[in-house]
Design a protein around this motif. Structure first.
Motif, PDB file in Angstrom:
ATOM      1  N   LEU A 165       6.285   6.918   5.034  1.00 38.76           N
ATOM      2  CA  LEU A 165       6.948   6.294   6.175  1.00 38.76           C
ATOM      3  C   LEU A 165       5.973   5.349   6.849  1.00 38.76           C
ATOM      4  O   LEU A 165       4.843   5.736   7.169  1.00 38.76           O
ATOM      5  N   VAL A 166       6.408   4.102   7.080  1.00 39.37           N
ATOM      6  CA  VAL A 166       5.574   3.110   7.776  1.00 39.37           C
ATOM      7  C   VAL A 166       6.316   2.663   9.032  1.00 39.37           C
ATOM      8  O   VAL A 166       7.127   1.737   8.998  1.00 39.37           O
ATOM      9  N   PRO A 167       6.080   3.320  10.165  1.00 35.82           N
ATOM     10  CA  PRO A 167       6.780   2.956  11.401  1.00 35.82           C
ATOM     11  C   PRO A 167       6.128   1.763  12.101  1.00 35.82           C
ATOM     12  O   PRO A 167       4.929   1.514  11.952  1.00 35.82           O
ATOM     13  N   ASP A 168       6.939   1.060  12.866  1.00 38.63           N
ATOM     14  CA  ASP A 168       6.440  -0.048  13.688  1.00 38.63           C
ATOM     15  C   ASP A 168       6.036   0.513  15.045  1.00 38.63           C
ATOM     16  O   ASP A 168       6.879   0.772  15.899  1.00 38.63           O
ATOM     17  N   LEU A 169       4.758   0.697  15.241  1.00 36.81           N
ATOM     18  CA  LEU A 169       4.276   1.298  16.485  1.00 36.81           C
ATOM     19  C   LEU A 169       4.543   0.425  17.710  1.00 36.81           C
ATOM     20  O   LEU A 169       4.532   0.917  18.838  1.00 36.81           O
ATOM     21  N   PHE A 170       4.788  -0.869  17.499  1.00 36.15           N
ATOM     22  CA  PHE A 170       5.004  -1.789  18.617  1.00 36.15           C
ATOM     23  C   PHE A 170       6.486  -1.994  18.939  1.00 36.15           C
ATOM     24  O   PHE A 170       6.850  -2.982  19.597  1.00 36.15           O
ATOM     25  N   TYR A 171       7.361  -1.097  18.505  1.00 35.07           N
ATOM     26  CA  TYR A 171       8.798  -1.326  18.660  1.00 35.07           C
ATOM     27  C   TYR A 171       9.227  -1.482  20.110  1.00 35.07           C
ATOM     28  O   TYR A 171      10.253  -2.120  20.399  1.00 35.07           O
ATOM     29  N   ARG A 172       8.485  -0.934  21.034  1.00 33.95           N
ATOM     30  CA  ARG A 172       8.859  -1.034  22.447  1.00 33.95           C
ATOM     31  C   ARG A 172       8.835  -2.474  22.957  1.00 33.95           C
ATOM     32  O   ARG A 172       9.419  -2.772  24.003  1.00 33.95           O
ATOM     33  N   PHE A 173       8.170  -3.356  22.245  1.00 33.62           N
ATOM     34  CA  PHE A 173       8.037  -4.749  22.691  1.00 33.62           C
ATOM     35  C   PHE A 173       9.107  -5.657  22.093  1.00 33.62           C
ATOM     36  O   PHE A 173       9.098  -6.869  22.340  1.00 33.62           O
ATOM     37  N   GLY A 174      10.029  -5.111  21.320  1.00 31.24           N
ATOM     38  CA  GLY A 174      11.065  -5.932  20.706  1.00 31.24           C
ATOM     39  C   GLY A 174      10.529  -6.720  19.527  1.00 31.24           C
ATOM     40  O   GLY A 174       9.499  -6.386  18.943  1.00 31.24           O
ATOM     41  N   ALA A 175      11.228  -7.790  19.182  1.00 30.54           N
ATOM     42  CA  ALA A 175      10.870  -8.579  18.002  1.00 30.54           C
ATOM     43  C   ALA A 175       9.534  -9.302  18.210  1.00 30.54           C
ATOM     44  O   ALA A 175       9.239  -9.797  19.298  1.00 30.54           O
ATOM     45  N   MET A 207       0.836  -1.200   0.000  1.00 23.26           N
ATOM     46  CA  MET A 207       0.000   0.000   0.000  1.00 23.26           C
ATOM     47  C   MET A 207       0.874   1.255   0.000  1.00 23.26           C
ATOM     48  O   MET A 207       0.583   2.238  -0.695  1.00 23.26           O
ATOM     49  N   ALA A 208       1.961   1.229   0.765  1.00 24.03           N
ATOM     50  CA  ALA A 208       2.870   2.366   0.782  1.00 24.03           C
ATOM     51  C   ALA A 208       3.548   2.549  -0.573  1.00 24.03           C
ATOM     52  O   ALA A 208       3.759   3.680  -1.023  1.00 24.03           O
ATOM     53  N   ASP A 209       3.867   1.442  -1.245  1.00 28.37           N
ATOM     54  CA  ASP A 209       4.442   1.524  -2.587  1.00 28.37           C
ATOM     55  C   ASP A 209       3.474   2.208  -3.552  1.00 28.37           C
ATOM     56  O   ASP A 209       3.892   2.993  -4.410  1.00 28.37           O
ATOM     57  N   ARG A 210       2.198   1.892  -3.425  1.00 31.63           N
ATOM     58  CA  ARG A 210       1.216   2.515  -4.306  1.00 31.63           C
ATOM     59  C   ARG A 210       1.158   4.024  -4.073  1.00 31.63           C
ATOM     60  O   ARG A 210       1.028   4.805  -5.029  1.00 31.63           O
TER      61      ARG A 210
END
Length: 241
Positions: free
Chosen positions: A57-67, A45-48
């Motif tokens: 920009l597509v950030p990972d909102l859950f980054y605080r939880f690690g992998a 979708m971002a490519d489109r």
């Protein structure tokens, strides 16, 4: 293919995909993910959007939880993954995303986006898009939510309570029947936006289910998704000038 970057926030490094158009653009979009995390469907979708001329920009909102995952879109049907998802959703507050969004805007600026931006969200990302628009009105010229939930709830951090500081255009596309955004919330949001003098539209996609616009959802609807793309690209073209 996106560039994989890390954005320094107050709470650590946030992975993100940066999708750059073939011809550099000063106009940008932050795409706030749904509950299942960044994955090929959102990247496509971002490519489109990048193909349409926007740096995304597509950030990972859950980054605080690690992998983690990303999760399959049927994850709420499994008790283990449902509990994990709910922990991550509840543990990623609106205040956190609001703070992070300043860093996201800075990352877009460093990528050459010196003009207006739009915030765009799906599912849980829909409310984040509105909150970011309220927090950074000097840069956010449009905020769009598709099947966003709890946009006008009783919670203290409900997005509708921030309508007074939004300056950009607001578009909300709601699923025909969606328990996370029932008619009473739609009416409450409309009243808040109208009272604040915001150029806005709340549109009901009759017959669509929550998640209809994202291609890896079981409820994905081709016609409904293309209607969403038409609305999305029109708002971006008109607002990001």
């Amino acid at each position: 293919m996106p560039q994989q970057i890390e954005i320094e926030t107050a709470d650590g490094a946030c992975p993100a995909g940066l999708h750059v158009p073939a011809i550099p653009s000063a106009k940008g979009v932050i795409l706030y993910m749904d509950a299942f995390g960044p994955r090929p469907a959102l990247s496509g979708m971002a490519d489109r959007l990048a193909d349409a001329g926007y740096t995304v920009l597509v950030p990972d909102l859950f980054y605080r939880f690690g992998a983690y995952g990303p999760f399959a879109t049927d994850a709420f049907g499994n008790e283990t993954s449902r509990q994990q998802l709910m922990t991550m959703i509840r543990g990623t507050t609106q205040a956190m995303t609001e703070s992070d969004s300043g860093a996201y805007i800075e990352a877009l600026t460093e990528a050459g986006v010196t003009g207006p931006i739009a915030t765009l969200g799906y599912c849980m990302g829909g409310s984040r898009a509105l909150v970011a628009a309220a927090a950074y009105p000097e840069r956010v010229a449009a905020a769009l939510s598709f099947h966003g939930g709890n946009l006008a709830s009783d919670a203290d951090d409900s997005p509708h309570r921030r309508a007074g500081t939004i300056r950009g255009r607001v578009y909300v596309g709601s699923a025909g029947v969606d328990n996370s955004f029932p008619p009473e919330q739609s009416a409450r949001l409309a009243e808040a936006l109208r009272s604040a003098g915001i150029d806005h539209m709340i549109e009901n996609y009759v017959g669509m289910s929550h998640g209809w616009a994202v291609p890896d959802h079981s409820v994905y609807d081709v016609a409904g998704a293309e209607r969403h793309w038409k609305r999305l690209l029109t708002v971006l073209e008109e607002a990001l000038v």
